[in-house]
Motif scaffolding. Structure first.
Motif, PDB file in Angstrom:
ATOM      1  N   THR A   1       0.847  -1.186   0.000  1.00 25.23           N
ATOM      2  CA  THR A   1       0.000   0.000   0.000  1.00 25.23           C
ATOM      3  C   THR A   1       0.883   1.236   0.000  1.00 25.23           C
ATOM      4  OG1 THR A   1      -0.111  -0.026   2.417  1.00 25.23           O
ATOM      5  CG2 THR A   1      -1.883  -1.149   1.219  1.00 25.23           C
TER       6      THR A   1
ATOM      7  N   LYS B   1       0.523   7.381   3.502  1.00 29.40           N
ATOM      8  CA  LYS B   1       0.173   8.789   3.661  1.00 29.40           C
ATOM      9  C   LYS B   1       0.444   9.145   5.115  1.00 29.40           C
ATOM     10  CE  LYS B   1      -3.858  11.871   3.732  1.00 29.40           C
ATOM     11  NZ  LYS B   1      -5.323  11.948   3.491  1.00 29.40           N
TER      12      LYS B   1
ATOM     13  N   GLN C   1      -1.112   6.026   7.138  1.00 31.44           N
ATOM     14  CA  GLN C   1      -2.186   5.228   6.542  1.00 31.44           C
ATOM     15  C   GLN C   1      -1.672   4.578   5.267  1.00 31.44           C
ATOM     16  OE1 GLN C   1      -5.096   8.410   6.161  1.00 31.44           O
ATOM     17  NE2 GLN C   1      -6.254   7.604   7.892  1.00 31.44           N
TER      18      GLN C   1
ATOM     19  N   LEU D   1      -2.657   3.317   1.736  1.00 28.51           N
ATOM     20  CA  LEU D   1      -3.737   3.547   0.773  1.00 28.51           C
ATOM     21  C   LEU D   1      -3.633   2.589  -0.410  1.00 28.51           C
ATOM     22  CD1 LEU D   1      -3.675   7.464   0.606  1.00 28.51           C
ATOM     23  CD2 LEU D   1      -4.968   5.992   2.165  1.00 28.51           C
ATOM     24  N   ASP D   2      -4.767   2.170  -0.883  1.00 34.05           N
ATOM     25  CA  ASP D   2      -4.874   1.391  -2.111  1.00 34.05           C
ATOM     26  C   ASP D   2      -6.051   1.958  -2.887  1.00 34.05           C
ATOM     27  OD1 ASP D   2      -4.677  -0.417  -4.123  1.00 34.05           O
ATOM     28  OD2 ASP D   2      -5.291  -2.166  -2.952  1.00 34.05           O
ATOM     29  N   ASP D   3      -5.772   2.576  -4.025  1.00 37.18           N
ATOM     30  CA  ASP D   3      -6.804   3.282  -4.793  1.00 37.18           C
ATOM     31  C   ASP D   3      -7.515   4.324  -3.932  1.00 37.18           C
ATOM     32  OD1 ASP D   3      -6.251   1.843  -7.086  1.00 37.18           O
ATOM     33  OD2 ASP D   3      -7.662   0.239  -6.562  1.00 37.18           O
ATOM     34  N   ASP D   4      -6.712   5.052  -3.146  1.00 42.21           N
ATOM     35  CA  ASP D   4      -7.191   6.139  -2.297  1.00 42.21           C
ATOM     36  C   ASP D   4      -8.085   5.672  -1.147  1.00 42.21           C
ATOM     37  OD1 ASP D   4      -5.846   8.149  -3.684  1.00 42.21           O
ATOM     38  OD2 ASP D   4      -7.459   8.304  -5.174  1.00 42.21           O
ATOM     39  N   ARG D   5      -8.142   4.392  -0.901  1.00 34.25           N
ATOM     40  CA  ARG D   5      -8.891   3.886   0.248  1.00 34.25           C
ATOM     41  C   ARG D   5      -7.916   3.386   1.312  1.00 34.25           C
ATOM     42  NH1 ARG D   5     -13.502  -0.210  -1.571  1.00 34.25           N
ATOM     43  NH2 ARG D   5     -11.667  -1.246  -2.479  1.00 34.25           N
ATOM     44  N   VAL D   6      -8.213   3.694   2.572  1.00 33.54           N
ATOM     45  CA  VAL D   6      -7.335   3.300   3.671  1.00 33.54           C
ATOM     46  C   VAL D   6      -7.475   1.797   3.910  1.00 33.54           C
ATOM     47  CG1 VAL D   6      -6.812   3.581   6.119  1.00 33.54           C
ATOM     48  CG2 VAL D   6      -7.479   5.574   4.747  1.00 33.54           C
ATOM     49  N   GLN D   7      -6.368   1.084   3.779  1.00 30.82           N
ATOM     50  CA  GLN D   7      -6.352  -0.353   4.011  1.00 30.82           C
ATOM     51  C   GLN D   7      -5.687  -0.716   5.335  1.00 30.82           C
ATOM     52  OE1 GLN D   7      -7.866  -2.475   1.902  1.00 30.82           O
ATOM     53  NE2 GLN D   7      -8.416  -0.769   0.566  1.00 30.82           N
TER      54      GLN D   7
ATOM     55  N   GLN E   1      -3.562   1.190   9.013  1.00 37.93           N
ATOM     56  CA  GLN E   1      -3.180   2.430   9.691  1.00 37.93           C
ATOM     57  C   GLN E   1      -2.424   2.109  10.972  1.00 37.93           C
ATOM     58  OE1 GLN E   1      -5.905   5.935  10.064  1.00 37.93           O
ATOM     59  NE2 GLN E   1      -5.883   5.430  12.242  1.00 37.93           N
TER      60      GLN E   1
END
Length: 358
Positions: free
Chosen positions: A54, A57, A80, A82-88, A90
């Motif tokens: 991922t 950020k 965080q 991110l994968d395709d702007d989604r938090v996977q 943290q």
């Protein structure tokens, strides 16, 4: 975890996201950040061990002393994945001093960071780690002589739900990565504070403890510490901190072996400075427990006793978290528990008089 306060100057946390032109590398790994996260603490290998495929950020507030506060340095770093702007994924790192004067850190923080799922970091470090929690104390030589009620200044790390454990190879990998990361953030914190000290890498981690059937006549493996007949159904499973030489030994008794169903917690805090977080509970938490070489307090749900051992103060605690028959175990079990544990630490015998009550 105790959240760090926002900056008083009005400055906002720095944000470093993927940015233009960052994408993924040919091997599928996340692109490397131009700056090391958490005030320069985490290098690429540590970052990849945490986040793998991922893209990280980062939001951070660099550690520093609060000019209007009295609890030592504070700081925070959140990363965080991110994968395709989604938090996977943290992780949050926090720098803060554990409080003994006001009793603010004798509840939630021990519940998260001193559970029997944790193991000592080893390597001479004062800290512990599990799959999703870690902490390490900063050396007092850097921060000045602690006060009578000052707990240690720690860097702690939190990932998701503390009660979720994957186990196996994945769990071991996460545990190792988190142990290395929290120590690196601690070293970055020391540099940020202008300290010359640094911490060594963690040692080989002990195996994680697992729940086992409770020995009703030897609770927590302590011979003679017996479960009352009326409570045996709620104390069927036991989990005890693994490893030797750690700052705390915790034993949870549960109905089903699930962490969230803990009925009773026994805890011995062996590290003298960490024991300070229970100072107020031992002095003012309730009716007094009198002792020849110690003191404590008793409430229906918790008994706390503090005494001086060979290496300094130690705390013995019995906490009952749920019951269908009334809260009686702290009163019934603390004397035998403290007597046995003090003997193990070389500071027995323990003589105490419990306060009057039903």
């Amino acid at each position: 975890m105790v959240p760090a306060p926002g900056p008083r100057t009005g400055a906002r946390p720095r944000r470093r996201a993927g940015g233009r032109g960052r994408g993924r590398l040919a091997d599928g790994h996340a692109a490397v950040l131009q700056e090391r996260p958490c005030w320069g603490s985490l290098e690429d290998d540590a970052l990849f061990a945490l986040f793998r495929k991922t893209e990280p950020k980062v939001q951070e507030i660099a550690p520093g002393h609060d000019p209007l506060g009295d609890l030592g340095p504070r700081g925070q770093c959140r990363i965080q994945g991110l994968d395709d702007d989604r938090v996977q994924w943290q992780v949050e790192f926090a720098v803060h001093q554990l409080d003994g004067l006001r009793g603010q850190d004798d509840g939630r923080w021990p519940n998260e960071f001193l559970s029997p799922a944790m193991v000592p970091l080893g390597g001479g470090l004062n800290g512990m780690v599990s799959e999703n929690r870690a902490w390490v104390a900063l050396p007092p030589s850097c921060l000045g002589r602690p006060g009578e009620f000052d707990g240690p200044t720690v860097v702690d790390a939190s990932v998701g739900n503390k009660d979720v454990e994957l186990g196996g190879e994945r769990g071991e990998r996460d545990r190792t990565a988190l142990a290395r990361a929290v120590v690196r953030v601690a070293n970055g914190t020391l540099r940020q504070l202008g300290c010359k000290d640094s911490l060594a890498d963690p040692g080989k981690l002990p195996p994680v403890s697992r729940t086992t059937p409770t020995q009703m006549d030897a609770l927590c493996g302590i011979k003679g510490l017996k479960a009352p007949d009326a409570e045996r159904e709620s104390l069927r499973r036991t989990r005890v901190t693994s490893g030797q030489g750690g700052p705390v030994r915790t034993c949870d008794l549960t109905h089903s072996g699930r962490p969230w169903s803990t009925s009773v917690r026994f805890m011995t805090v062996e590290d003298p400075q960490l024991a300070k977080i229970f100072s107020m509970a031992a002095m003012t938490g309730g009716p007094r427990i009198k002792g020849t070489k110690g003191y404590g307090t008793l409430t229906p749900s918790r008994a706390v006793y503090e005494r001086t051992c060979r290496t300094g103060r130690a705390v013995f605690l019995v906490e009952q978290r749920q019951s269908d028959r009334g809260y009686t175990l702290p009163r019934e079990l603390l004397p035998a528990y403290a007597e046995s544990e003090a003997g193990r630490l070389g500071c027995g015998p323990v003589e105490m008089k419990m306060p009057a009550g039903s």
